[in-house]
Design a protein around this motif. Structure first.
Motif, PDB file in Angstrom:
ATOM      1  N   GLY A  42       0.817  -1.210   0.000  1.00 20.72           N
ATOM      2  CA  GLY A  42       0.000   0.000   0.000  1.00 20.72           C
ATOM      3  C   GLY A  42       0.849   1.257   0.000  1.00 20.72           C
ATOM      4  O   GLY A  42       0.530   2.245  -0.658  1.00 20.72           O
ATOM      5  N   LYS A  43       1.950   1.209   0.744  1.00 18.01           N
ATOM      6  CA  LYS A  43       2.830   2.369   0.814  1.00 18.01           C
ATOM      7  C   LYS A  43       3.446   2.650  -0.559  1.00 18.01           C
ATOM      8  O   LYS A  43       3.471   3.792  -1.021  1.00 18.01           O
ATOM      9  N   ARG A  44       3.908   1.599  -1.220  1.00 12.57           N
ATOM     10  CA  ARG A  44       4.513   1.760  -2.543  1.00 12.57           C
ATOM     11  C   ARG A  44       3.473   2.268  -3.541  1.00 12.57           C
ATOM     12  O   ARG A  44       3.769   3.108  -4.407  1.00 12.57           O
ATOM     13  N   LYS A  45       2.250   1.737  -3.446  1.00 11.58           N
ATOM     14  CA  LYS A  45       1.174   2.148  -4.344  1.00 11.58           C
ATOM     15  C   LYS A  45       0.883   3.643  -4.169  1.00 11.58           C
ATOM     16  O   LYS A  45       0.728   4.373  -5.156  1.00 11.58           O
ATOM     17  N   ARG A  46       0.825   4.103  -2.910  1.00  3.94           N
ATOM     18  CA  ARG A  46       0.580   5.527  -2.651  1.00  3.94           C
ATOM     19  C   ARG A  46       1.707   6.385  -3.206  1.00  3.94           C
ATOM     20  O   ARG A  46       1.473   7.431  -3.807  1.00  3.94           O
ATOM     21  N   LYS A  47       2.954   5.925  -3.007  1.00  2.00           N
ATOM     22  CA  LYS A  47       4.096   6.695  -3.498  1.00  2.00           C
ATOM     23  C   LYS A  47       4.062   6.824  -5.021  1.00  2.00           C
ATOM     24  O   LYS A  47       4.294   7.896  -5.579  1.00  2.00           O
ATOM     25  N   LEU A  48       3.765   5.720  -5.702  1.00  5.18           N
ATOM     26  CA  LEU A  48       3.699   5.757  -7.161  1.00  5.18           C
ATOM     27  C   LEU A  48       2.574   6.663  -7.643  1.00  5.18           C
ATOM     28  O   LEU A  48       2.720   7.408  -8.619  1.00  5.18           O
ATOM     29  N   PHE A  49       1.430   6.600  -6.952  1.00 10.22           N
ATOM     30  CA  PHE A  49       0.290   7.425  -7.335  1.00 10.22           C
ATOM     31  C   PHE A  49       0.610   8.900  -7.134  1.00 10.22           C
ATOM     32  O   PHE A  49       0.295   9.736  -7.984  1.00 10.22           O
ATOM     33  N   ASN A  50       1.263   9.227  -5.999  1.00 14.41           N
ATOM     34  CA  ASN A  50       1.635  10.625  -5.746  1.00 14.41           C
ATOM     35  C   ASN A  50       2.626  11.116  -6.794  1.00 14.41           C
ATOM     36  O   ASN A  50       2.529  12.252  -7.278  1.00 14.41           O
ATOM     37  N   LYS A  51       3.577  10.272  -7.165  1.00 15.25           N
ATOM     38  CA  LYS A  51       4.556  10.643  -8.187  1.00 15.25           C
ATOM     39  C   LYS A  51       3.865  10.895  -9.527  1.00 15.25           C
ATOM     40  O   LYS A  51       4.133  11.890 -10.207  1.00 15.25           O
ATOM     41  N   TRP A  52       2.940  10.002  -9.886  1.00 16.40           N
ATOM     42  CA  TRP A  52       2.209  10.155 -11.142  1.00 16.40           C
ATOM     43  C   TRP A  52       1.395  11.439 -11.137  1.00 16.40           C
ATOM     44  O   TRP A  52       1.386  12.187 -12.113  1.00 16.40           O
ATOM     45  N   ARG A  53       0.716  11.719 -10.007  1.00 15.37           N
ATOM     46  CA  ARG A  53      -0.109  12.920  -9.908  1.00 15.37           C
ATOM     47  C   ARG A  53       0.759  14.182 -10.010  1.00 15.37           C
ATOM     48  O   ARG A  53       0.386  15.161 -10.657  1.00 15.37           O
ATOM     49  N   ARG A  54       1.937  14.157  -9.373  1.00 14.30           N
ATOM     50  CA  ARG A  54       2.864  15.291  -9.433  1.00 14.30           C
ATOM     51  C   ARG A  54       3.314  15.537 -10.866  1.00 14.30           C
ATOM     52  O   ARG A  54       3.360  16.678 -11.336  1.00 14.30           O
ATOM     53  N   GLU A  55       3.640  14.457 -11.590  1.00 18.00           N
ATOM     54  CA  GLU A  55       4.057  14.597 -12.982  1.00 18.00           C
ATOM     55  C   GLU A  55       2.935  15.173 -13.838  1.00 18.00           C
ATOM     56  O   GLU A  55       3.172  16.029 -14.702  1.00 18.00           O
ATOM     57  N   GLN A  56       1.704  14.720 -13.592  1.00 17.77           N
ATOM     58  CA  GLN A  56       0.573  15.241 -14.357  1.00 17.77           C
ATOM     59  C   GLN A  56       0.383  16.725 -14.097  1.00 17.77           C
ATOM     60  O   GLN A  56       0.099  17.508 -15.010  1.00 17.77           O
ATOM     61  N   LYS A  57       0.552  17.121 -12.828  1.00 17.19           N
ATOM     62  CA  LYS A  57       0.384  18.519 -12.471  1.00 17.19           C
ATOM     63  C   LYS A  57       1.452  19.379 -13.145  1.00 17.19           C
ATOM     64  O   LYS A  57       1.173  20.471 -13.652  1.00 17.19           O
TER      65      LYS A  57
END
Length: 126
Positions: A42-57
């Motif tokens: 779950g921690k890795r999934k959250r980190k990847l999602f946050n990274k993806w969201r940051r890149e999109q932003k």
């Protein structure tokens, strides 16, 4: 210590030979390369999602893509999404949650807070 290193080397070699004999390819004796498991923490999934969201932003801020591009991509859908199988994430339930569920086991039959609806009774009818 040097003696132990030699002993350990021989032990590792013997273990590797046994593995090759049981699990390896019958002709060559080589072990197969196993792929990584699909489960992700779950921690890795959250980190990847946050990274993806940051890149999109960042991409949106730079103006490389617009909302229209995003809407069109969603409407079209990609062929990769269709071909891939949905990944299931198996999350372990914590001991606390399991304990709470066991405690509540027989308590699901509670009385409702809403009283039963009664038919209106006229005093004159009686």
């Amino acid at each position: 210590m040097a003696k132990f290193n030699e002993v350990q080397k021989r032990r590792r070699a013997a273990i590797a030979d046994r593995k090759r004999a049981t699990q390896g390819d019958p002709l060559t004796g080589k072990l197969k390369q196993k792929s990584q498991p699909l489960s992700i923490s779950g921690k890795r999934k959250r980190k990847l999602f946050n990274k993806w969201r940051r890149e999109q932003k960042d991409v949106m801020a730079k103006g490389l893509i617009t909302m229209q591009d995003v809407e069109m991509a969603v409407a079209e859908g990609t062929s990769e999404d269709v071909s891939k199988h949905p990944t299931q994430f198996h999350l372990k339930k914590s001991v606390k949650l399991k304990g709470k569920q066991l405690k509540k086991k027989g308590k699901n039959k509670r009385k409702s807070h809403n009283p039963a609806a009664r038919a209106p009774v006229d005093a004159m009818v009686e």
